[in-house]
Design a protein around this motif. Structure first.
Motif, PDB file in Angstrom:
ATOM      1  N   LEU A  74      70.787  45.851  45.376  1.00 43.17           N
ATOM      2  CA  LEU A  74      71.670  45.215  46.355  1.00 43.17           C
ATOM      3  C   LEU A  74      72.521  44.123  45.717  1.00 43.17           C
ATOM      4  N   ALA A  75      71.991  43.422  44.732  1.00 43.04           N
ATOM      5  CA  ALA A  75      72.809  42.421  44.023  1.00 43.04           C
ATOM      6  C   ALA A  75      73.994  43.103  43.336  1.00 43.04           C
ATOM      7  N   LEU A  76      73.740  44.208  42.655  1.00 44.81           N
ATOM      8  CA  LEU A  76      74.815  44.955  42.000  1.00 44.81           C
ATOM      9  C   LEU A  76      75.807  45.495  43.026  1.00 44.81           C
ATOM     10  N   PHE A  77      75.288  46.000  44.140  1.00 46.57           N
ATOM     11  CA  PHE A  77      76.137  46.526  45.211  1.00 46.57           C
ATOM     12  C   PHE A  77      77.039  45.431  45.777  1.00 46.57           C
ATOM     13  N   CYS A  78      76.479  44.242  45.989  1.00 46.38           N
ATOM     14  CA  CYS A  78      77.263  43.128  46.534  1.00 46.38           C
ATOM     15  C   CYS A  78      78.389  42.720  45.589  1.00 46.38           C
ATOM     16  N   VAL A  79      78.089  42.635  44.303  1.00 45.80           N
ATOM     17  CA  VAL A  79      79.119  42.260  43.332  1.00 45.80           C
ATOM     18  C   VAL A  79      80.187  43.352  43.262  1.00 45.80           C
ATOM     19  N   ALA A  80      79.759  44.613  43.178  1.00 46.13           N
ATOM     20  CA  ALA A  80      80.723  45.716  43.094  1.00 46.13           C
ATOM     21  C   ALA A  80      81.593  45.776  44.342  1.00 46.13           C
ATOM     22  N   GLY A  82      82.256  43.353  46.413  1.00 37.69           N
ATOM     23  CA  GLY A  82      83.120  42.182  46.411  1.00 37.69           C
ATOM     24  C   GLY A  82      84.343  42.385  45.547  1.00 37.69           C
ATOM     25  N   ILE A  83      84.138  42.926  44.362  1.00 37.33           N
ATOM     26  CA  ILE A  83      85.248  43.121  43.424  1.00 37.33           C
ATOM     27  C   ILE A  83      86.153  44.279  43.848  1.00 37.33           C
ATOM     28  N   ASP A  89      90.231  38.713  49.406  1.00 32.79           N
ATOM     29  CA  ASP A  89      89.764  37.757  50.421  1.00 32.79           C
ATOM     30  C   ASP A  89      88.684  36.883  49.780  1.00 32.79           C
ATOM     31  N   GLN A  90      89.074  35.698  49.343  1.00 29.20           N
ATOM     32  CA  GLN A  90      88.161  34.843  48.585  1.00 29.20           C
ATOM     33  C   GLN A  90      86.889  34.518  49.358  1.00 29.20           C
ATOM     34  N   THR A  91      86.987  34.309  50.654  1.00 32.96           N
ATOM     35  CA  THR A  91      85.800  33.968  51.449  1.00 32.96           C
ATOM     36  C   THR A  91      84.789  35.106  51.444  1.00 32.96           C
ATOM     37  N   VAL A  92      85.256  36.320  51.672  1.00 27.95           N
ATOM     38  CA  VAL A  92      84.351  37.472  51.705  1.00 27.95           C
ATOM     39  C   VAL A  92      83.825  37.771  50.305  1.00 27.95           C
ATOM     40  N   LYS A  95      81.133  35.335  49.671  1.00 28.94           N
ATOM     41  CA  LYS A  95      79.950  35.699  50.470  1.00 28.94           C
ATOM     42  C   LYS A  95      79.155  36.779  49.755  1.00 28.94           C
ATOM     43  N   ASN A  96      79.866  37.774  49.223  1.00 28.30           N
ATOM     44  CA  ASN A  96      79.180  38.832  48.493  1.00 28.30           C
ATOM     45  C   ASN A  96      78.497  38.302  47.232  1.00 28.30           C
TER      46      ASN A  96
END
Length: 126
Positions: A74-80, A82-83, A89-92, A95-96
């Motif tokens: 999930l950490a990898l998923f959140c970073v991917a 986000g990018i 969208d800097q806020t989102v 958040k990721n």
């Protein structure tokens, strides 16, 4: 650390993925349209895969099953995500990144004693 605090953290971290994954699965056509607008390949298949991943991974974190592995995934998923999806969208995006940090902490600390992982460890040695 207080085991109730770890459980509360797992509940809070999992909620967004359980709700979002369920929503993506029940509204896959709409999410596929969004993915298509971002030029993702096979958008409908991707919508179902992402929805299933979010739902299953969220439930795994909630109950504390394979927490270290799921936390890293999930950490990898959140970073991917986000990018690839939220870079504008800097806020989102932040958040990721923050959620990725939370999942890495969870992967490092484990699920705590109120979890399936704990029950499985104990039953293995009984």
């Amino acid at each position: 650390m207080n085991q109730s605090v770890i459980l509360a953290g797992r509940v809070l971290l999992s909620a967004i993925f359980i709700v979002s994954g369920f929503g993506k699965l029940t509204g896959a056509e709409g999410f596929a349209g969004f993915l298509s607008s971002l030029n993702f390949p096979a958008p409908l298949a991707m919508a179902y895969l992402v929805g299933a991943f979010e739902l299953v991974a969220g439930l795994a974190v909630l109950v504390g099953f394979q927490t270290r592995i799921v936390g890293i995934a999930l950490a990898l998923f959140c970073v991917a995500t986000g990018i690839l999806v939220h870079a504008g969208d800097q806020t989102v995006l932040l958040k990721n990144i923050a959620m990725a940090g939370g999942f890495l902490v969870l992967a490092g600390s484990g699920a705590g004693s109120i979890a399936i992982d704990k029950s499985r460890r104990e039953s293995r040695y009984a």
